[in-house]
Scaffold this active site. Structure first.
Site, PDB file in Angstrom:
ATOM      1  N   THR A 175      -8.652   6.511  -1.887  1.00 13.50           N
ATOM      2  CA  THR A 175      -9.997   5.958  -2.033  1.00 13.50           C
ATOM      3  C   THR A 175     -11.042   7.042  -1.752  1.00 13.50           C
ATOM      4  OG1 THR A 175      -9.699   5.109   0.201  1.00 13.50           O
ATOM      5  CG2 THR A 175      -9.528   3.529  -1.601  1.00 13.50           C
TER       6      THR A 175
ATOM      7  N   LYS B 148     -14.869   8.241  -3.498  1.00 14.32           N
ATOM      8  CA  LYS B 148     -16.113   8.546  -2.786  1.00 14.32           C
ATOM      9  C   LYS B 148     -16.681   9.889  -3.223  1.00 14.32           C
ATOM     10  CE  LYS B 148     -14.104   5.917   0.953  1.00 14.32           C
ATOM     11  NZ  LYS B 148     -13.146   6.020   2.072  1.00 14.32           N
TER      12      LYS B 148
ATOM     13  N   LYS C 125      -8.723  13.745   4.422  1.00 12.39           N
ATOM     14  CA  LYS C 125      -7.816  12.602   4.406  1.00 12.39           C
ATOM     15  C   LYS C 125      -6.838  12.808   5.548  1.00 12.39           C
ATOM     16  CE  LYS C 125      -6.603  13.967   0.144  1.00 12.39           C
ATOM     17  NZ  LYS C 125      -6.846  12.702  -0.544  1.00 12.39           N
ATOM     18  N   ARG C 126      -6.044  11.766   5.870  1.00 14.73           N
ATOM     19  CA  ARG C 126      -5.053  11.977   6.920  1.00 14.73           C
ATOM     20  C   ARG C 126      -4.127  13.143   6.576  1.00 14.73           C
ATOM     21  NH1 ARG C 126      -4.625   8.351  11.311  1.00 14.73           N
ATOM     22  NH2 ARG C 126      -2.759   9.522  11.781  1.00 14.73           N
TER      23      ARG C 126
ATOM     24  N   LYS D  84       0.492  14.411   1.033  1.00  9.04           N
ATOM     25  CA  LYS D  84      -0.872  14.667   0.552  1.00  9.04           C
ATOM     26  C   LYS D  84      -1.100  16.156   0.277  1.00  9.04           C
ATOM     27  CE  LYS D  84      -2.714  10.683   3.115  1.00  9.04           C
ATOM     28  NZ  LYS D  84      -3.357   9.807   2.103  1.00  9.04           N
TER      29      LYS D  84
ATOM     30  N   HIS E 142       0.802  -1.234   0.000  1.00  8.27           N
ATOM     31  CA  HIS E 142       0.000   0.000   0.000  1.00  8.27           C
ATOM     32  C   HIS E 142       0.824   1.266   0.000  1.00  8.27           C
ATOM     33  CE1 HIS E 142      -3.960  -1.920   0.787  1.00  8.27           C
ATOM     34  NE2 HIS E 142      -3.189  -2.851   1.318  1.00  8.27           N
TER      35      HIS E 142
HETATM   36  C1  26Q Z   1       3.464   0.040   9.997  1.00 10.75           C
HETATM   37  C2  26Q Z   1       4.369  -0.424  10.930  1.00 10.75           C
HETATM   38  C3  26Q Z   1       4.602   0.265  12.099  1.00 10.75           C
HETATM   39  C4  26Q Z   1       3.885   1.444  12.324  1.00 10.75           C
HETATM   40  C5  26Q Z   1       2.957   1.904  11.394  1.00 10.75           C
HETATM   41  C6  26Q Z   1       2.743   1.207  10.227  1.00 10.75           C
HETATM   42  C7  26Q Z   1       1.725   1.680   9.246  1.00 10.75           C
HETATM   43  C8  26Q Z   1       0.429   1.939   9.651  1.00 10.75           C
HETATM   44  C9  26Q Z   1      -0.526   2.357   8.749  1.00 10.75           C
HETATM   45  C10 26Q Z   1       2.052   1.843   7.919  1.00 10.75           C
HETATM   46  C11 26Q Z   1       1.086   2.258   7.005  1.00 10.75           C
HETATM   47  C12 26Q Z   1      -0.219   2.511   7.418  1.00 10.75           C
HETATM   48  C13 26Q Z   1      -1.278   2.939   6.523  1.00 10.75           C
HETATM   49  C14 26Q Z   1      -1.146   3.018   5.229  1.00 10.75           C
HETATM   50  C15 26Q Z   1      -2.246   3.461   4.357  1.00 10.75           C
HETATM   51  O1  26Q Z   1      -3.336   3.791   4.803  1.00 10.75           O
HETATM   52  N1  26Q Z   1      -2.015   3.452   3.053  1.00 10.75           N
HETATM   53  C16 26Q Z   1      -3.040   3.844   2.102  1.00 10.75           C
HETATM   54  O2  26Q Z   1      -3.699   2.668   1.663  1.00 10.75           O
HETATM   55  C17 26Q Z   1      -4.805   3.003   0.850  1.00 10.75           C
HETATM   56  C18 26Q Z   1      -5.521   1.710   0.512  1.00 10.75           C
HETATM   57  O3  26Q Z   1      -4.793   0.979  -0.414  1.00 10.75           O
HETATM   58  C19 26Q Z   1      -4.365   3.752  -0.380  1.00 10.75           C
HETATM   59  O4  26Q Z   1      -5.507   4.150  -1.096  1.00 10.75           O
HETATM   60  C20 26Q Z   1      -3.552   4.978   0.001  1.00 10.75           C
HETATM   61  O5  26Q Z   1      -3.018   5.576  -1.158  1.00 10.75           O
HETATM   62  C21 26Q Z   1      -2.429   4.581   0.939  1.00 10.75           C
HETATM   63  O6  26Q Z   1      -1.740   5.729   1.407  1.00 10.75           O
END
Ligand code: 26Q
Length: 816
Positions: free
Chosen positions: A654, A658, A546-547, A552, A358
């Protein structure tokens, strides 16, 4: 099988009966919370009988099932979506009307399960809806966090985090499955012993924790399929260890209990950012191991020790690398517990595991320090070492003497366990989440793996469930669409394209515009109630939700608004169509720069509000605590969707889908799924700006980007950014923005300046905005664009996404 009849009469009876039995009160006496519980448990009864039938059918069919492992499921509220998927909307509407209960007043009583941060978690939730709606047998698996994502409050323009105690009043939708409780071991050390002439391993002196599962039903749309979301809760075994209590170690026993249970205490609030915290490693292993133990137990019930059949019966989908320890854990279970050879175990494991990436951003890739892994999960680490040894042997054959290349592909290297390499090497399928992202994986992040085995790489564009994001969140538009093209789109979103011809129909356009106005009023009401702010529905509603993350580029949006403000203030003849800029975003609590951007946006809002002339044309509202439920009101009210990520950085996005589905027009970069939105709606129905991802890469490689040149040559940028420091933005603390100023113009500690190219893309963004504002003034043109956006959004239904996953990766037979 006893199935209760749930017509309006049955629903009424059930609600009245529950109020009487649970609380000894009548409908008239009940408060909204009590009404919510009575209505929700009525729907739950209806679901329960379906769930049982579904389970029975699967028992008979015993086909293949997918386990979707994800550290996050951002589910949002269930009641309304469940009523829709049960196709009981009319029956509930009638029953509640006759009881004089206002559904819209009781729905907000449901605490929102916020077991996720953003895109990745929400995607998992949309997938659960589509899996059930496509009748595919599936179990989602995650952690039952006692505290979900923090709630956000604004205090003096700054984000403050509050705990999200979502389970405080219990959870109507979950059922404990105590019989599937299993044990998870941490720490200790590995001992070798012989069983006959076989070398065996066991872990001794480990600390054992119980994993207790809670199941939530996932109802398919208009069908007989109910899947399960299983959330695992950590429970100490100490509560039954009376010895330590008896020996006067009461406090020590209590402490250890707390330590164990902290594993499922709280969701880490970082999104797209990795930090090597031991507790987080434990979380990942905890729910992964529990799920695999359950899956194997279930498999053995049907097929005994015939593990060759495992890949035909189970596929484990690894949602980003977080559950990647499923790979060594499956090896461990097959070898240590089931007595299989290494070769057998690795062959089977590889055929069961599929991995979705992702993100390509280096700071989000999971890497665990070797000593932490070794200490926390000694047997798992041993297996990783052996996997790594064998992988490197293979790599050496393919790339003789290319040590650097091999080092980058290794599972263990430079003192770290590289989770993405583990997942790529040991899965039969690796996919990206948009076409562009899939290509970037093949061309750069996993290029060397791609060269070795091209067949296992793919790209499957994300999707959203149109049940929640259209039917549930936008009933007015849903009704209008149904009037126009019937309700076939509810089970087949591609039918939305039949709307396109209605763009030429003036009466339809008028109704479409009325729906948007209705939804703007709905948001107006929410903003007034929650934040006490008045917004004017004659303004254009323009949203970035979004976050909060530098890539972003909320900053690009904010800086542009700042420039608009200066134009208004500097030129008495300047006018623009009045525009409401809405922001919704949580920042990770430790992400200082993101929090500064929030302060900047709030300071701008204040500055603009203070000017009688500026506030005629611009208003900024920062929506507090953006979550799934807020999105359900915000998105349908939006006319302009801001999708501004630096090209190449947003894997898919995503939210963009929406907004599009709800008739907003996108202004965005050629990044992630924006590219495909552009392909669906065509260039006349979207505003594309900015550098393309290849150009971004070239710019990085050349190392020649100098934002200071842009700053010096663009007087509007220069003026706005200078106001960051001269007291215009923060009169009391003029140095507040200093870090951002520095980061954009100079860079620091060897980092390049403005790595996300805010200044570089500003000019192009500004021009796109100009074109967009001109077009907005042509009402007919704009309405057509909005309709085309909804009409061509069918491709982005997660039903399509799930069909592709099934056709290309899982190959599961639907439940009959
Ligand atoms: C991993 C290990 C340790 C600490 C944190 C993490 C971690 C936590 C959350 C790494 C990544 C995330 C979240 C990632 C995320 O939300 N990615 C998004 O995924 C969506 C679904 O595929 C995409 O549409 C977005 O582009 C992407 O940013």
């Amino acid at each position: 099988m006893p199935t209760t009849v749930y017509d309006a009469e049955g629903i009424k009876k059930s609600i009245v009966g529950k109020l009487q039995r649970y609380y000894g009160i009548t409908v008239q006496e009940a408060n909204p919370q009590q009404l919510y519980r009575a209505v929700a448990s009525t729907a739950r009864d209806q679901i329960m009988s379906k769930w049982m039938i579904s389970r029975k059918k699967r028992h008979e069919q015993h086909g293949k099932r997918v386990y979707y492992l994800s550290v996050e499921f951002l589910m949002g509220r269930s009641l309304n979506c469940n009523i829709i998927n049960l196709c009981s909307e009319n029956a509930y509407a009638q029953a509640l009307k006759e009881l004089d209960i206002d559904l819209s007043r009781i729905l907000p009583e449901e605490p929102e399960p916020a077991l996720g941060n953003g895109g990745l978690g929400r995607l998992a939730a949309c997938f659960m809806d589509s899996l059930a709606s496509e009748r595919l047998p599936a179990m989602g698996a995650t952690i039952r966090y006692e505290y979900g994502l923090f709630r956000q409050k604004m205090v003096d323009g700054q984000q403050v985090e509050l705990p999200d105690n979502w389970l405080a009043n219990g959870n109507v939708w979950e059922i404990a499955a105590a019989e599937d409780t299993c044990q998870i071991q941490f720490g200790g050390h590995v001992e070798k012993y012989m069983e006959g002439d076989r070398e065996c391993y066991r872990t001794v002196d480990a600390y054992t924790i119980d994993a207790v599962p809670y199941d939530m039903p996932i109802v398919g749309y208009n069908n007989e399929c109910v899947n399960t979301l299983r959330t695992w809760s950590a429970r100490s075994q100490e509560r039954i260890d009376l010895r330590s209590f008896g020996q006067g170690n009461y406090m020590k026993a209590m402490e250890e209990m707390q330590m164990a249970e902290v594993i499922s205490k709280v969701l880490y609030p970082e999104d797209n950012h990795y930090e090597g915290k031991m507790l987080r490693l434990k979380q990942h292993y905890f729910f992964t191991s529990a799920t695999l133990q359950y899956a194997l137990k279930n498999f053995k019930k049907y097929y005994g020790n015939n593990f060759d059949l495992l890949p035909d019966k189970c596929v484990f989908h690894i949602n980003d690398t977080h559950p990647g320890l499923a790979i060594p854990e499956m090896m461990r279970l097959l070898i240590d517990q089931e007595g299989l050879s290494w070769e057998m175990a690795s062959r089977i494991t590889k055929r069961c595991m599929a991995y979705t990436n992702h993100t390509v951003m280096a700071e989000a890739l999971e890497r665990w320090p070797v000593d932490m892994m070794q200490q926390t999960l000694p047997r798992i680490y041993m297996i990783l070492e052996e996997l790594n040894r064998r992988l490197c042997e293979e790599l050496f054959m393919a790339y003789p003497d290319q040590w650097e290349r091999i080092g980058h592909m290794a599972i263990i290297g430079y003192g770290q366990v590289h989770m993405a390499n583990l997942c790529v090497a040991m899965s039969f399928s690796v996919n990206g989440v948009s076409q562009l992202h899939g290509k970037i994986l093949q061309d750069s992040l996993f290029h060397d793996f791609y060269l070795l085995d091209k067949r296992k790489f793919g790209a499957i564009t994300n999707g959203i469930t149109h049940r929640r994001w259209l039917l549930e969140s936008n009933p007015a538009l849903t009704n209008l669409i149904t009037e126009a093209i019937g309700d076939g789109f509810k089970s087949d979103a591609s039918k939305l394209s039949e709307l396109a011809v209605f763009a030429e129909d003036a009466a339809f356009r008028e109704k479409f515009a009325q729906v948007k106005m209705h939804n703007k009023r709905r948001l107006q009401k929410l903003v007034k109630e929650r934040q006490g702010i008045d917004i004017d529905t004659s303004f254009i509603f323009d949203t970035q939700a979004k976050r909060l993350h530098e890539y972003k580029r909320q900053m690009l949006n904010a800086l542009h608004i700042h420039v608009l403000y200066n134009r208004i203030m500097d030129d008495p003849s300047f006018t623009m169509p009045p525009r409401l800029f809405l922001f919704g975003a949580k920042a990770a609590p430790g992400y200082g720069r993101a929090k500064l951007i929030i302060r900047y946006i709030n300071a701008l809002a204040k500055l603009i509000d203070a000017s009688p002339r500026a506030r005629e044309m611009i208003k900024i509202v920062y929506i507090e605590n953006y979550d799934v439920s807020t999105a359900e009101v915000l998105i349908p009210a939006t006319e302009i969707s801001q999708q501004l990520s630096t090209a190449g950085k947003e894997a898919s996005g995503t939210g963009n889908m929406k907004f599009m589905m709800n008739g907003a027009v996108t202004i965005g970069t050629m990044d992630g799924a924006n590219v495909e939105i552009y392909e669906q709606v065509g260039q006349d129905n979207i505003y594309i700006f900015g550098m393309r991802s290849e150009a971004v890469d070239r710019l990085y490689q050349e190392g020649s980007y100098n934002p200071m040149e842009i700053f010096e040559s663009n007087q509007e940028i220069k003026k706005a950014m200078s106001q960051w420091l001269d007291g215009t933005i923060f009169p009391n603390e003029p140095r507040t923005m200093h870090d951002l100023y520095q980061a954009l113009l100079m860079g620091e500690w060897g980092n390049m300046a403005d790595p996300y190219l805010v200044l570089k893309d500003f000019g192009s963004y500004n021009l796109a905005n100009r074109r967009m504002m001109e077009d907005y003034q042509n009402k007919e043109k704009w309405q057509k664009m909005a309709i085309f956006n909804t009409a061509y959004s069918g491709f982005f239904s997660s039903d399509r996404t799930i069909q592709e996953y099934n056709d290309q990766i899982w190959h599961i037979a639907p439940q009959v």
